[in-house]
Design a protein around this motif. Sequence first.
Motif, mmCIF file in Angstrom:
data_model
loop_
_atom_site.group_PDB
_atom_site.id
_atom_site.type_symbol
_atom_site.label_atom_id
_atom_site.label_comp_id
_atom_site.label_asym_id
_atom_site.label_seq_id
_atom_site.Cartn_x
_atom_site.Cartn_y
_atom_site.Cartn_z
ATOM 1 N N ALA A 60 -54.408 56.971 46.737
ATOM 2 C CA ALA A 60 -55.316 56.277 45.578
ATOM 3 C C ALA A 60 -56.611 57.122 45.355
ATOM 4 C CB ALA A 60 -55.361 54.723 45.825
ATOM 5 N N ALA A 61 -57.168 57.404 46.379
ATOM 6 C CA ALA A 61 -58.324 58.161 46.363
ATOM 7 C C ALA A 61 -58.610 59.262 47.524
ATOM 8 C CB ALA A 61 -59.686 57.058 46.596
ATOM 9 N N ALA A 62 -58.361 60.273 47.026
ATOM 10 C CA ALA A 62 -58.441 61.555 48.046
ATOM 11 C C ALA A 62 -59.857 62.396 47.800
ATOM 12 C CB ALA A 62 -57.376 62.412 47.565
ATOM 13 N N VAL A 63 -60.186 62.682 48.758
ATOM 14 C CA VAL A 63 -61.811 63.567 48.755
ATOM 15 C C VAL A 63 -61.307 64.835 49.345
ATOM 16 C CG1 VAL A 63 -64.024 63.547 49.596
ATOM 17 C CG2 VAL A 63 -63.114 61.393 48.477
ATOM 18 N N ALA A 64 -61.822 65.984 49.064
ATOM 19 C CA ALA A 64 -61.723 67.121 49.643
ATOM 20 C C ALA A 64 -63.337 67.588 50.271
ATOM 21 C CB ALA A 64 -61.427 68.161 48.767
ATOM 22 N N PHE A 65 -63.201 68.200 51.554
ATOM 23 C CA PHE A 65 -64.552 68.284 52.098
ATOM 24 C C PHE A 65 -64.203 70.010 52.516
ATOM 25 C CE2 PHE A 65 -66.755 69.108 55.882
ATOM 26 C CZ PHE A 65 -68.113 68.544 55.814
ATOM 27 N N THR A 66 -65.300 70.675 51.903
ATOM 28 C CA THR A 66 -65.077 72.304 52.026
ATOM 29 C C THR A 66 -66.008 73.022 52.709
ATOM 30 O OG1 THR A 66 -66.086 72.836 49.783
ATOM 31 C CG2 THR A 66 -63.721 72.442 49.811
ATOM 32 N N GLY A 67 -65.776 74.084 53.483
ATOM 33 C CA GLY A 67 -66.835 74.641 54.083
ATOM 34 C C GLY A 67 -66.349 76.344 53.899
ATOM 35 N N THR A 107 -69.018 69.360 49.625
ATOM 36 C CA THR A 107 -69.171 70.799 50.183
ATOM 37 C C THR A 107 -70.264 71.210 50.944
ATOM 38 O OG1 THR A 107 -68.742 73.039 49.748
ATOM 39 C CG2 THR A 107 -70.124 72.038 48.174
ATOM 40 N N GLN A 108 -70.003 71.860 52.054
ATOM 41 C CA GLN A 108 -71.043 72.656 53.033
ATOM 42 C C GLN A 108 -71.560 73.948 52.244
ATOM 43 O OE1 GLN A 108 -68.380 72.090 56.526
ATOM 44 N NE2 GLN A 108 -70.227 71.548 57.543
ATOM 45 N N ASN A 109 -70.833 74.428 51.270
ATOM 46 C CA ASN A 109 -70.823 75.720 50.648
ATOM 47 C C ASN A 109 -72.063 75.876 49.678
ATOM 48 O OD1 ASN A 109 -68.846 76.455 52.217
ATOM 49 N ND2 ASN A 109 -67.444 76.609 50.649
ATOM 50 N N ILE A 110 -72.738 76.736 49.581
ATOM 51 C CA ILE A 110 -73.954 77.210 48.767
ATOM 52 C C ILE A 110 -73.620 78.172 47.811
ATOM 53 C CG2 ILE A 110 -75.629 76.470 50.595
ATOM 54 C CD1 ILE A 110 -76.160 79.511 51.004
#
Length: 256
Positions: free
Chosen positions: A22-29, A106-109
């Motif tokens: 119902a509520a997905a979250v992405a965490f990117t590196g 995200t951890q990305n810059i």
Amino acid sequence: MTFDTDLKGAQAHLAKLLDEAAAAVAFTGAGISTECGIPDFRSPGGLWTQNKPIPFDVFRAHKAARNEAWRRKFAMEEAFAAARPGRGHMALSRLLERGRLAGVITQNIDGLHQASGLPDAALVELHGNGTYATCLDCGTRYELSWVKARFDAAGGVAPDCPACGGPVKAATISFGQAMPETEMARAEALTRGCDLFIVIGSSLVVFPAAAFPLKAKKAGARLVILNREPTEFDDLADLVVRTEIGDVLAPFALQA
């Protein structure tokens, strides 16, 4: 833990988890951007193996450290400036458009999530953004082109802020610098409210950012880890996929 080495099987499993969420979250590196030509930081040959990071307090206190930091920044900028969003970035943007994602942490810059069309309202940048600079004292924003013109004209000396005289730094979070409170709070809310947490291209060793997958799992969310190398959280995950990120996410980048 389900460890899926078959590409089609991994794609089908991920699609099923997304369908059920119902509520997905992405965490990117960094791993989501390597196919875009941006080197990662921690792998052999990565940026941190070539240059020891300059701590925030050293940057602030010493002009020589600021000069070196900007020298490194501009030495890498050609690769960063030429990069375009990859299949992973486009997949997340499409999933958000279709209402399949609640947001991206995200951890990305590198700014590639924004370049893919992901709106700022749906993106949490935990480690800041390297596509512009700010004064550490008054917060005035400066474009990189402004900094470089003055850096080059001064023979490799970093400019100070014309408004207040403070040090000008890329708008990223350095070692020893406080994490951004607003962004941390936004990431916390997304994590606590999700029922599927998808880690994409992160080694999960940089804290406090790496704590979010664990928080999601403890709150009852399913956990997916898509990363070429093992992580310390793999045993907690519902699905682990160790292959090229773009290959796995390519079908999700297609328009509905």
